[in-house]
Design a protein around this motif. Structure first.
Motif, PDB file in Angstrom:
ATOM      1  N   GLY A   1       0.638  -1.294  -0.375  1.00  7.60           N
ATOM      2  CA  GLY A   1      -0.255  -0.326   0.186  1.00  7.60           C
ATOM      3  C   GLY A   1       0.838   1.204  -0.041  1.00  7.60           C
ATOM      4  N   PRO A   2      -0.128   2.538   0.110  1.00 10.14           N
ATOM      5  CA  PRO A   2       1.047   3.839  -0.564  1.00 10.14           C
ATOM      6  C   PRO A   2       1.641   4.363   0.848  1.00 10.14           C
ATOM      7  CG  PRO A   2      -1.547   3.595  -0.983  1.00 10.14           C
ATOM      8  CD  PRO A   2      -1.518   2.341  -0.774  1.00 10.14           C
ATOM      9  N   ALA A   3       2.062   5.156   0.703  1.00 11.70           N
ATOM     10  CA  ALA A   3       3.238   6.149   2.166  1.00 11.70           C
ATOM     11  C   ALA A   3       4.055   6.832   1.694  1.00 11.70           C
ATOM     12  CB  ALA A   3       3.409   4.800   2.991  1.00 11.70           C
ATOM     13  N   ILE A   4       4.094   7.933   1.871  1.00 14.15           N
ATOM     14  CA  ILE A   4       5.048   8.608   1.660  1.00 14.15           C
ATOM     15  C   ILE A   4       6.582   8.402   2.941  1.00 14.15           C
ATOM     16  CG2 ILE A   4       5.287  11.448   1.948  1.00 14.15           C
ATOM     17  CD1 ILE A   4       2.828  11.941   0.331  1.00 14.15           C
ATOM     18  N   LEU A   5       7.319   8.761   2.741  1.00 16.72           N
ATOM     19  CA  LEU A   5       8.789   9.208   3.441  1.00 16.72           C
ATOM     20  C   LEU A   5       8.935  10.359   3.265  1.00 16.72           C
ATOM     21  CD1 LEU A   5      10.306   5.170   2.293  1.00 16.72           C
ATOM     22  CD2 LEU A   5       8.675   5.744   4.264  1.00 16.72           C
ATOM     23  N   ALA A   6       8.888  10.579   4.128  1.00 17.08           N
ATOM     24  CA  ALA A   6       9.180  12.521   3.746  1.00 17.08           C
ATOM     25  C   ALA A   6      10.780  12.522   5.095  1.00 17.08           C
ATOM     26  CB  ALA A   6       8.254  13.234   5.108  1.00 17.08           C
ATOM     27  N   SER A   7      11.977  12.058   4.588  1.00 16.48           N
ATOM     28  CA  SER A   7      13.036  12.024   5.126  1.00 16.48           C
ATOM     29  C   SER A   7      13.513  13.764   5.243  1.00 16.48           C
ATOM     30  CB  SER A   7      14.296  11.489   4.242  1.00 16.48           C
ATOM     31  OG  SER A   7      15.420  11.501   4.875  1.00 16.48           O
ATOM     32  N   ASN A   8      14.314  14.176   6.451  1.00 15.04           N
ATOM     33  CA  ASN A   8      15.360  15.114   6.305  1.00 15.04           C
ATOM     34  C   ASN A   8      16.766  15.109   5.383  1.00 15.04           C
ATOM     35  OD1 ASN A   8      16.711  12.694   8.133  1.00 15.04           O
ATOM     36  ND2 ASN A   8      18.201  13.747   9.370  1.00 15.04           N
ATOM     37  N   HIS A   9      17.475  15.971   4.928  1.00 15.26           N
ATOM     38  CA  HIS A   9      18.002  16.591   3.792  1.00 15.26           C
ATOM     39  C   HIS A   9      20.286  16.297   4.169  1.00 15.26           C
ATOM     40  CE1 HIS A   9      19.673  14.922  -0.112  1.00 15.26           C
ATOM     41  NE2 HIS A   9      19.220  15.880  -0.566  1.00 15.26           N
ATOM     42  N   LEU A  10      20.479  15.324   4.850  1.00 20.25           N
ATOM     43  CA  LEU A  10      22.083  16.003   5.463  1.00 20.25           C
ATOM     44  C   LEU A  10      23.127  15.481   4.065  1.00 20.25           C
ATOM     45  CD1 LEU A  10      22.114  14.090   8.611  1.00 20.25           C
ATOM     46  CD2 LEU A  10      21.851  16.625   8.208  1.00 20.25           C
ATOM     47  N   SER A  11      22.715  14.777   3.012  1.00 22.65           N
ATOM     48  CA  SER A  11      23.945  14.522   1.853  1.00 22.65           C
ATOM     49  C   SER A  11      22.761  13.838   0.664  1.00 22.65           C
ATOM     50  CB  SER A  11      24.947  13.624   2.653  1.00 22.65           C
ATOM     51  OG  SER A  11      25.687  12.611   1.680  1.00 22.65           O
ATOM     52  N   PHE A  12      23.794  14.539  -0.413  1.00 23.37           N
ATOM     53  CA  PHE A  12      23.468  13.560  -1.458  1.00 23.37           C
ATOM     54  C   PHE A  12      23.655  12.081  -1.727  1.00 23.37           C
ATOM     55  CE2 PHE A  12      24.824  11.272  -5.386  1.00 23.37           C
ATOM     56  CZ  PHE A  12      24.222  12.127  -6.300  1.00 23.37           C
ATOM     57  N   SER A  13      23.993  11.510  -0.884  1.00 24.37           N
ATOM     58  CA  SER A  13      23.982   9.733  -0.151  1.00 24.37           C
ATOM     59  C   SER A  13      22.988   9.776  -0.224  1.00 24.37           C
ATOM     60  CB  SER A  13      25.444   8.943   0.668  1.00 24.37           C
ATOM     61  OG  SER A  13      25.113  10.136   1.577  1.00 24.37           O
ATOM     62  N   ASP A  14      21.878  10.523   0.406  1.00 24.18           N
ATOM     63  CA  ASP A  14      20.229  10.077   1.998  1.00 24.18           C
ATOM     64  C   ASP A  14      19.526   8.902   0.095  1.00 24.18           C
ATOM     65  OD1 ASP A  14      21.780  11.484   3.967  1.00 24.18           O
ATOM     66  OD2 ASP A  14      20.729  13.458   2.858  1.00 24.18           O
ATOM     67  N   SER A  15      19.830   9.319  -1.351  1.00 22.30           N
ATOM     68  CA  SER A  15      19.183   8.817  -2.060  1.00 22.30           C
ATOM     69  C   SER A  15      19.478   7.571  -2.033  1.00 22.30           C
ATOM     70  CB  SER A  15      19.023   9.868  -3.388  1.00 22.30           C
ATOM     71  OG  SER A  15      18.166  11.181  -3.047  1.00 22.30           O
ATOM     72  N   PHE A  16      21.030   7.191  -2.200  1.00 27.17           N
ATOM     73  CA  PHE A  16      20.885   5.666  -1.931  1.00 27.17           C
ATOM     74  C   PHE A  16      21.595   5.155  -0.590  1.00 27.17           C
ATOM     75  CE2 PHE A  16      23.188   8.730  -4.698  1.00 27.17           C
ATOM     76  CZ  PHE A  16      24.011   7.644  -6.593  1.00 27.17           C
ATOM     77  N   PHE A  17      20.959   5.462   0.703  1.00 26.04           N
ATOM     78  CA  PHE A  17      20.881   4.748   1.717  1.00 26.04           C
ATOM     79  C   PHE A  17      19.816   3.906   1.762  1.00 26.04           C
ATOM     80  CE2 PHE A  17      25.512   6.505   2.329  1.00 26.04           C
ATOM     81  CZ  PHE A  17      25.739   4.987   1.843  1.00 26.04           C
ATOM     82  N   LEU A  18      18.745   5.095   1.716  1.00 23.82           N
ATOM     83  CA  LEU A  18      17.024   4.997   2.245  1.00 23.82           C
ATOM     84  C   LEU A  18      16.136   3.575   1.352  1.00 23.82           C
ATOM     85  CD1 LEU A  18      14.913   5.107   3.850  1.00 23.82           C
ATOM     86  CD2 LEU A  18      14.144   7.472   3.241  1.00 23.82           C
ATOM     87  N   PRO A  19      16.833   4.038   0.030  1.00 25.26           N
ATOM     88  CA  PRO A  19      16.324   2.574  -0.812  1.00 25.26           C
ATOM     89  C   PRO A  19      16.662   1.320  -0.566  1.00 25.26           C
ATOM     90  CG  PRO A  19      16.646   5.181  -2.081  1.00 25.26           C
ATOM     91  CD  PRO A  19      17.657   4.720  -1.056  1.00 25.26           C
ATOM     92  N   LEU A  20      18.055   1.488  -0.608  1.00 25.46           N
ATOM     93  CA  LEU A  20      18.997   0.435   0.327  1.00 25.46           C
ATOM     94  C   LEU A  20      18.296  -0.285   1.315  1.00 25.46           C
ATOM     95  CD1 LEU A  20      21.752  -1.249  -0.462  1.00 25.46           C
ATOM     96  CD2 LEU A  20      22.941   0.158   1.338  1.00 25.46           C
ATOM     97  N   VAL A  21      17.672   0.190   2.314  1.00 21.10           N
ATOM     98  CA  VAL A  21      17.820  -0.091   3.413  1.00 21.10           C
ATOM     99  C   VAL A  21      16.225  -0.447   3.583  1.00 21.10           C
ATOM    100  CG1 VAL A  21      19.344   0.682   4.402  1.00 21.10           C
ATOM    101  CG2 VAL A  21      17.530   1.613   4.794  1.00 21.10           C
ATOM    102  N   VAL A  22      15.379  -0.133   2.835  1.00 10.99           N
ATOM    103  CA  VAL A  22      13.704  -0.316   2.504  1.00 10.99           C
ATOM    104  C   VAL A  22      13.808  -1.412   1.637  1.00 10.99           C
ATOM    105  CG1 VAL A  22      11.747   0.480   1.837  1.00 10.99           C
ATOM    106  CG2 VAL A  22      13.307   2.168   2.906  1.00 10.99           C
ATOM    107  N   PRO A  23      13.037  -2.455   1.923  1.00 11.43           N
ATOM    108  CA  PRO A  23      12.568  -3.510   1.013  1.00 11.43           C
ATOM    109  C   PRO A  23      12.053  -3.652  -0.420  1.00 11.43           C
ATOM    110  CG  PRO A  23      11.744  -4.663   3.046  1.00 11.43           C
ATOM    111  CD  PRO A  23      12.322  -2.841   2.823  1.00 11.43           C
TER     112      PRO A  23
END
Length: 235
Positions: free
Chosen positions: A33-55
C-alpha cells in the motif's frame, strides 16, 4: 530494471559492506500500500542509503538540475536518474513544483512508496530547517500516511561539495506513520498545510536529534553566499 540492478547487484552489496547501515524502525514500514517517506536531507548519499535499507521500491523526487545538465556529464546524469525512476522537481515552489507533486500522486495511487525531502534541499550545516508544504498537500490529496525518516551521519561521509564519500557507518531511523486523515479535503487550506508540515518537522527533529531552525534551508544558503558587509562598505 536499473533500480533493482543497482540495489541488489551493482551498488547495493558494496554499500552494505563499506558503510554497514544501521536501521531502526523498519517494522513501521507498511508491507504493502501507498505511503510517503519524508526524510531529513543531510547528504547527496541519502537517496542511496534509504532505498538500500527499505525492501520496497521508493520513487523519489530529484532536483530538476540533475535532468537538465549539458554535455556528456549532463546526459549521463539525466539517464541515471530517469533509469532509476526519479521525478524531476523544480524547487522554486508554488505552481513550478506542481508537476512533480502530481507525478508523486500517481505513484501513491498505484499503491507504491514515494520519497521526498520536506526541507527542499540539503541542510547547509547539519541542522533541520523549515519544511515546505508540498509533502502535506500530497499526503492530504492522496489520503496516505507519512513516515518521518531520519538519516544519521550521512553528512559526515559526504558533506556538500564532496564528490567521493569517505568510509564510515551511517544510520536510518524510520518513525511511526503519521495519520493526517483528520484534515481530509483541506489540502488547499494553507493554514492546515503549515500545521501538518510543522507536525512532521517536529517528529523529524525528535527522531534525528537535530537542532531545528525556523527558516528555509534555501534562504540560509543564499544568506551565507552573500558577501559580508561587516566593517563598512567596500571601496
Amino acid at each position: 530494471m536499473l533500480y533493482w540492478f543497482l540495489k541488489h547487484l551493482a551498488l547495493g552489496p558494496l554499500l552494505r559492506v563499506l558503510y554497514r547501515p544501521e536501521v531502526e524502525g523498519l517494522e513501521n514500514l507498511p508491507v504493502e500500500g501507498p505511503a510517503i517517506l519524508a526524510s531529513n536531507h543531510l547528504s547527496f548519499s541519502d537517496s542511496f542509503f534509504l532505498p538500500l535499507v527499505v525492501p520496497r521500491r521508493i520513487t523519489f523526487v530529484a532536483k530538476e538540475e540533475y535532468f537538465t545538465g549539458k554535455g556528456l556529464k549532463g546526459r549521463l546524469s539525466a539517464g541515471f536518474f530517469r533509469g532509476v525512476g526519479q521525478i524531476p522537481m523544480n524547487r522554486s515552489g508554488g505552481s513550478a513544483s506542481d508537476a512533480a507533486l502530481n507525478a508523486g500522486l500517481e505513484v501513491l495511487r498505484r499503491g507504491e512508496l514515494f520519497g521526498i525531502y520536506p526541507e527542499g534541499t540539503r541542510s547547509p550545516d547539519g541542522r533541520l530547517y523549515r519544511g515546505r508544504t508540498g509533502v502535506a498537500r500530497l499526503a492530504l490529496a492522496a489520503g496516505v500516511p507519512v513516515l518521518p525518516v531520519a538519516m544519521v551521519d550521512t553528512e559526515k561521509i559526504q558533506p556538500p561539495g564532496k564528490v567521493v564519500p569517505k568510509i564510515a557507518r551511517v544510520g536510518v531511523r524510520i518513525g511511526a506513520p503519521l495519520d493526517f486523515s483528520r484534515y481530509a479535503g483541506l489540502e488547499d487550506d494553507r493554514f492546515v498545510l503549515r500545521s501538518v508540515t510543522d507536525e512532521l518537522m517536529y517528529e523529524l527533529m525528535q527522531l534525528s536529534g537535530q537542532e531545528y531552525v525556523d527558516i528555509y534551508a534555501s534562504a540560509a544558503k543564499a544568506a551565507s553566499a552573500r558577501p559580508s558587509t561587516a566593517g563598512g562598505a567596500a571601496t
